[in-house]
Design an enzyme around this catalytic site. Structure first.
Site, PDB file in Angstrom:
ATOM      1  N   TYR A 109      36.735  28.316  42.063  1.00  0.00           N
ATOM      2  CA  TYR A 109      35.772  29.094  42.835  1.00  0.00           C
ATOM      3  C   TYR A 109      36.319  30.486  43.111  1.00  0.00           C
ATOM      4  O   TYR A 109      37.510  30.767  42.939  1.00  0.00           O
ATOM      5  CB  TYR A 109      35.376  28.373  44.135  1.00  0.00           C
ATOM      6  CG  TYR A 109      36.471  28.353  45.180  1.00  0.00           C
ATOM      7  CD1 TYR A 109      36.607  29.395  46.110  1.00  0.00           C
ATOM      8  CD2 TYR A 109      37.380  27.297  45.250  1.00  0.00           C
ATOM      9  CE1 TYR A 109      37.606  29.384  47.064  1.00  0.00           C
ATOM     10  CE2 TYR A 109      38.384  27.271  46.206  1.00  0.00           C
ATOM     11  CZ  TYR A 109      38.499  28.326  47.113  1.00  0.00           C
ATOM     12  OH  TYR A 109      39.482  28.309  48.053  1.00  0.00           O
ATOM     13  N   CYS A 110      35.384  31.334  43.566  1.00  0.00           N
ATOM     14  CA  CYS A 110      35.718  32.742  43.721  1.00  0.00           C
ATOM     15  C   CYS A 110      34.984  33.299  44.940  1.00  0.00           C
ATOM     16  O   CYS A 110      34.822  32.618  45.937  1.00  0.00           O
ATOM     17  CB  CYS A 110      35.345  33.469  42.433  1.00  0.00           C
ATOM     18  SG  CYS A 110      36.006  35.109  42.358  1.00  0.00           S
TER      19      CYS A 110
END
Lengths: 220, 220
Positions: B178-179
């Site tokens: 994820y970011c």
DNA sequence: CTGTTATTCAATAACTTTGTTGAATAGTAT
DNA sequence: ATACTATTCAACAAAGTTATTGAATAACAG
């Protein structure tokens, strides 16, 4: 500049286009009108006070950005919002603006609160009181908006006719007036007018669209 | 024109100002960066690729519209979003744009889906799998964003270092990367890179801010 | 007090947005 | 085919936005 051509920037440009479409007060007004139900350009121009050409121009912006859609019906083109998510976006925008823009507080204090020093009736409070006979719901929108949908049991008396139609309001119960949305002047003025005539009256915090969006019962 | 000076139009002008502030892709990018945590102008300019003056100019627009606030800390001015409601507004804006703007679909098809033909992992799915040993969470944001807050148990390996630090990822478990948000390229590229190396990998649908906004547990 | 660092401001050019005006277009009735 | 109604388009002027450039300002170190 590498960032300029990135796919993420391209997507952000599209998202920004939607936000830009909301970045004009006339278009916000038009969206609030569309939130009450499908409507023609002519009807929108009349309700908003804009010229036909200007109304059409703003509607093109709303349509191109995906916030509104249109269909032909004979000579008329009918516009409506593209989905309930648009109304949710409008609600989120109003909430953020109300929370962080001091000028909105000032405008509310300076105009609206002079006319409605009592807190508005919340959605939850009204839900709790429906059916117990203590409340008369008054819808002060134009009849065509009322016809498109309204709160259960609401009486439709547009503001201009309120003085001469007071007799239609049952005695005893408190009047709760509502309109198109949280900043609609008509509900404020209806409450002021009713209080001048000695009636117990408050306005609903929401407009009709917010009520419907909350999944609450509506009549047509 | 009577409508021009109405208090309602004045309020709509203020609300429109907030929407206008969102009507620029660079400012949306800056808000997404601020959503990861408080940051200096210098840091924001570096992360966004904008000039210092241009970054500052955009930050003034965000601050004046109420979407961001700032505080002095020595030589630095630190900016942050003014509240979680701003992140909710951004989420609503993305949702509406994704739903009604076809160009976004096209951009997604043309770039992102080439790199991630599998559906992303939803928030609910991840919540159900945390703690059962089947998932390794990989945070590909820069370390300072990770430090400000991350998903529980997440390992921080910025994208540029992924190839040479593959050994740090436990064997066997599927990697969920994820970011910063749903359109952040880094998570897509991390997943592509991991698959090239034979690892089972998918990306999380959300970024860190959306997870936190949903009330889910975060570590610092 | 002076020099450095970080940030913001003012002015400018180029571009975009907005409202108006008059023309063009689409659908309908006769 | 013609006339009418409703709507949209194109062109224009004025105002607003954006990025850049260079100057000004604020905080800190010595």
């Amino acid at each position: 500049m590498a960032a300029k051509s990135s796919p993420k920037l391209s997507i952000l440009e599209q998202i920004a286009m939607v936000a830009k479409a909301l970045g004009n007060p006339h278009r916000l007004d038009l969206l609030e009108l569309l939130a009450q139900g499908e409507r023609s350009v002519e009807g929108l121009a009349a309700a908003s006070g804009l010229s036909f050409a200007n109304t059409s121009q703003h509607l093109q912006v709303l349509r191109r950005s995906g916030l509104a859609v249109s269909r032909r019906s004979g000579l008329h083109v009918l516009y409506r919002t593209s989905g309930d998510d648009v109304l949710e976006l409008l609600a989120a925008l109003r909430r953020t603006a109300a929370r962080h823009v001091e000028e909105i507080d000032r405008l509310m204090q300076g105009f609206f609160h002079q006319r409605d020093a009592l807190e508005p009736v919340s959605r939850d409070e009204l839900v709790g009181r429906l059916g117990d006979g203590t409340v008369t719901l008054l819808d002060v929108r134009p009849p065509e908006e009322y016809a498109a949908g309204h709160l259960p049991g609401a009486i439709n008396i547009p503001l201009k006719e309120l003085q001469r139609r007071l007799g239609e309001l049952p005695d005893g119960a408190e009047v709760v007036a509502y309109c198109r949305g949280p900043y609609c002047v008509l509900a404020f003025e209806a409450v002021a007018s009713l209080r001048e005539c000695g009636r117990a009256a408050r306005r609903l915090q929401d407009g009709f669209p917010e009520w419907r969006l909350a999944g609450l019962p509506v009549e047509t």
